[in-house]
Scaffold this motif. Structure first.
Motif, PDB file in Angstrom:
ATOM      1  N   UNK A  48       0.859  -1.142  -0.007  1.00 37.69           N
ATOM      2  CA  UNK A  48       0.031   0.074   0.061  1.00 37.69           C
ATOM      3  C   UNK A  48       1.026   1.356   0.152  1.00 37.69           C
ATOM      4  N   UNK A  49       2.105   1.258   0.700  1.00 35.55           N
ATOM      5  CA  UNK A  49       2.881   2.331   0.897  1.00 35.55           C
ATOM      6  C   UNK A  49       3.583   2.567  -0.756  1.00 35.55           C
ATOM      7  N   UNK A  50       3.977   1.493  -1.360  1.00 35.80           N
ATOM      8  CA  UNK A  50       4.599   1.517  -2.644  1.00 35.80           C
ATOM      9  C   UNK A  50       3.632   2.112  -3.583  1.00 35.80           C
ATOM     10  N   UNK A  51       2.251   1.557  -3.368  1.00 32.10           N
ATOM     11  CA  UNK A  51       1.174   2.179  -3.995  1.00 32.10           C
ATOM     12  C   UNK A  51       0.994   3.546  -4.182  1.00 32.10           C
ATOM     13  N   UNK A  52       0.794   4.166  -2.919  1.00 29.69           N
ATOM     14  CA  UNK A  52       0.607   5.488  -2.682  1.00 29.69           C
ATOM     15  C   UNK A  52       1.630   6.302  -3.003  1.00 29.69           C
ATOM     16  N   UNK A  53       3.269   6.070  -3.046  1.00 28.14           N
ATOM     17  CA  UNK A  53       4.232   6.862  -3.399  1.00 28.14           C
ATOM     18  C   UNK A  53       4.247   6.423  -4.900  1.00 28.14           C
ATOM     19  N   UNK A  54       4.190   5.494  -5.753  1.00 27.26           N
ATOM     20  CA  UNK A  54       4.483   5.302  -6.863  1.00 27.26           C
ATOM     21  C   UNK A  54       3.613   5.412  -8.250  1.00 27.26           C
ATOM     22  N   UNK A  55       2.119   5.414  -7.624  1.00 26.22           N
ATOM     23  CA  UNK A  55       1.050   5.437  -8.730  1.00 26.22           C
ATOM     24  C   UNK A  55       1.106   7.096  -8.945  1.00 26.22           C
ATOM     25  N   UNK A  56       1.073   7.020 -10.592  1.00 27.07           N
ATOM     26  CA  UNK A  56       1.152   8.507 -11.197  1.00 27.07           C
ATOM     27  C   UNK A  56       2.726   8.727 -11.474  1.00 27.07           C
ATOM     28  N   UNK A  57       3.600   8.479 -10.673  1.00 30.50           N
ATOM     29  CA  UNK A  57       5.210   8.831 -10.727  1.00 30.50           C
ATOM     30  C   UNK A  57       5.527   8.593 -12.295  1.00 30.50           C
ATOM     31  N   UNK A  58       6.327   9.726 -12.818  1.00 26.01           N
ATOM     32  CA  UNK A  58       6.795   9.311 -14.161  1.00 26.01           C
ATOM     33  C   UNK A  58       8.054   8.611 -14.044  1.00 26.01           C
ATOM     34  N   UNK A  59       8.006   7.524 -15.112  1.00 33.45           N
ATOM     35  CA  UNK A  59       9.247   6.667 -15.185  1.00 33.45           C
ATOM     36  C   UNK A  59       9.345   6.794 -16.842  1.00 33.45           C
ATOM     37  N   UNK A  60      10.751   7.366 -17.232  1.00 28.90           N
ATOM     38  CA  UNK A  60      10.692   7.447 -18.617  1.00 28.90           C
ATOM     39  C   UNK A  60       9.748   8.196 -19.374  1.00 28.90           C
ATOM     40  N   UNK A  61       9.095   9.316 -18.601  1.00 28.84           N
ATOM     41  CA  UNK A  61       8.224  10.180 -19.271  1.00 28.84           C
ATOM     42  C   UNK A  61       6.763   9.871 -19.129  1.00 28.84           C
ATOM     43  N   UNK A  62       6.326   8.412 -18.594  1.00 27.22           N
ATOM     44  CA  UNK A  62       5.258   7.972 -18.697  1.00 27.22           C
ATOM     45  C   UNK A  62       4.915   7.733 -16.989  1.00 27.22           C
ATOM     46  N   UNK A  63       3.552   8.118 -16.714  1.00 27.20           N
ATOM     47  CA  UNK A  63       2.907   8.032 -15.387  1.00 27.20           C
ATOM     48  C   UNK A  63       2.665   6.282 -15.102  1.00 27.20           C
ATOM     49  N   UNK A  64       3.219   6.040 -14.186  1.00 25.17           N
ATOM     50  CA  UNK A  64       3.001   4.533 -13.714  1.00 25.17           C
ATOM     51  C   UNK A  64       1.397   4.354 -13.228  1.00 25.17           C
ATOM     52  N   UNK A  65       1.100   3.275 -13.386  1.00 17.10           N
ATOM     53  CA  UNK A  65      -0.217   2.814 -12.980  1.00 17.10           C
ATOM     54  C   UNK A  65      -0.011   1.807 -12.077  1.00 17.10           C
ATOM     55  N   UNK A  66      -0.247   2.111 -10.561  1.00 11.42           N
ATOM     56  CA  UNK A  66      -0.006   1.047  -9.543  1.00 11.42           C
ATOM     57  C   UNK A  66      -0.945   0.890  -8.529  1.00 11.42           C
ATOM     58  N   UNK A  67      -1.286  -0.370  -8.612  1.00  8.40           N
ATOM     59  CA  UNK A  67      -2.560  -0.680  -7.632  1.00  8.40           C
ATOM     60  C   UNK A  67      -2.305  -1.908  -7.285  1.00  8.40           C
ATOM     61  N   UNK A  68      -3.317  -2.278  -6.122  1.00  6.95           N
ATOM     62  CA  UNK A  68      -3.144  -3.792  -5.530  1.00  6.95           C
ATOM     63  C   UNK A  68      -3.755  -4.516  -6.591  1.00  6.95           C
ATOM     64  N   UNK A  69      -2.946  -5.797  -6.794  1.00  6.15           N
ATOM     65  CA  UNK A  69      -3.380  -6.731  -7.699  1.00  6.15           C
ATOM     66  C   UNK A  69      -5.034  -7.115  -7.605  1.00  6.15           C
ATOM     67  N   UNK A  70      -5.477  -7.080  -6.505  1.00  6.81           N
ATOM     68  CA  UNK A  70      -6.838  -7.453  -6.588  1.00  6.81           C
ATOM     69  C   UNK A  70      -8.048  -6.395  -6.850  1.00  6.81           C
ATOM     70  N   UNK A  71      -7.345  -5.197  -7.067  1.00  4.46           N
ATOM     71  CA  UNK A  71      -8.310  -4.197  -6.946  1.00  4.46           C
ATOM     72  C   UNK A  71      -8.705  -4.158  -8.668  1.00  4.46           C
ATOM     73  N   UNK A  72      -7.924  -4.603  -9.428  1.00  2.94           N
ATOM     74  CA  UNK A  72      -8.004  -4.293 -10.811  1.00  2.94           C
ATOM     75  C   UNK A  72      -9.581  -4.389 -11.451  1.00  2.94           C
ATOM     76  N   UNK A  73     -10.447  -5.521 -11.194  1.00  7.91           N
ATOM     77  CA  UNK A  73     -11.796  -5.822 -11.929  1.00  7.91           C
ATOM     78  C   UNK A  73     -12.647  -4.924 -10.993  1.00  7.91           C
TER      79      UNK A  73
END
Length: 160
Positions: free
Chosen positions: A73-98
């Motif tokens: 959850x900490x990694x999700x909070x800190x990394x979601x939307x963070x740019x990596x090579x100019x692209x915003x990362x999509x980070x979520x708990x695997x079970x949240x997808x659907x």
């Protein structure tokens, strides 16, 4: 992902993150380096194309398993939307997808979403696969017919 018969997520998967929208230049090592400050990474699945013209190239997403849900959850909070090579990362708990994809949809859509994502494809996935195969066969048939018509046309042009 592992699910128990009641439909809830196994404890093992609670610390599992989906990481998407990865630039194709990002390597497994770079991914691990980006996510390691947030906790102990137990495993990582970096997905590659296994066939077709892109075989051996990254698919643009990965799964990272932390030792605890809190680390994930900490990694999700800190990394979601963070740019990596100019692209915003999509980070979520695997079970949240659907769940997040179908949250605003009707009850019927939620049911279909669960069948598609949790049921391993089921009849819906099989039907669309069969439809795709039929469409490809029809396209091939029409191309073959066009090709044979073109050959016949060339033959009649040569005779005249």
């Amino acid at each position: 992902m592992n699910y128990d018969p009641t439909g809830s997520i196994d404890d093992k998967c609670e610390g599992r993150l989906y990481v998407g929208n990865l630039d194709l230049r990002i390597t497994e090592a770079a991914l691990l380096k980006m996510f390691s400050p947030f906790g102990k990474i137990v495993s990582e699945d970096f997905l590659w194309h296994t066939r077709g013209p892109k075989r051996g190239e990254p698919r643009g997403f990965a799964f990272i398993q932390y030792s605890t849900k809190e680390e994930a959850e900490l990694a999700k909070e800190k990394m979601h939307g963070r740019l990596a090579c100019g692209r915003p990362l999509v980070v979520r708990l695997a079970g949240e997808k659907c769940m997040s994809e179908t949250a605003d949809s009707s009850t019927k859509a939620v049911g279909e979403g669960h069948r598609m994502h949790l049921g391993g494809g089921g009849a819906v996935g099989q039907k669309s696969r069969s439809a795709k195969i039929a469409a490809i066969k029809n396209k091939l048939k029409s191309l073959e017919e066009e090709s044979s018509k073109a050959k016949k046309q060339k033959q009649t042009d040569n005779i005249s």
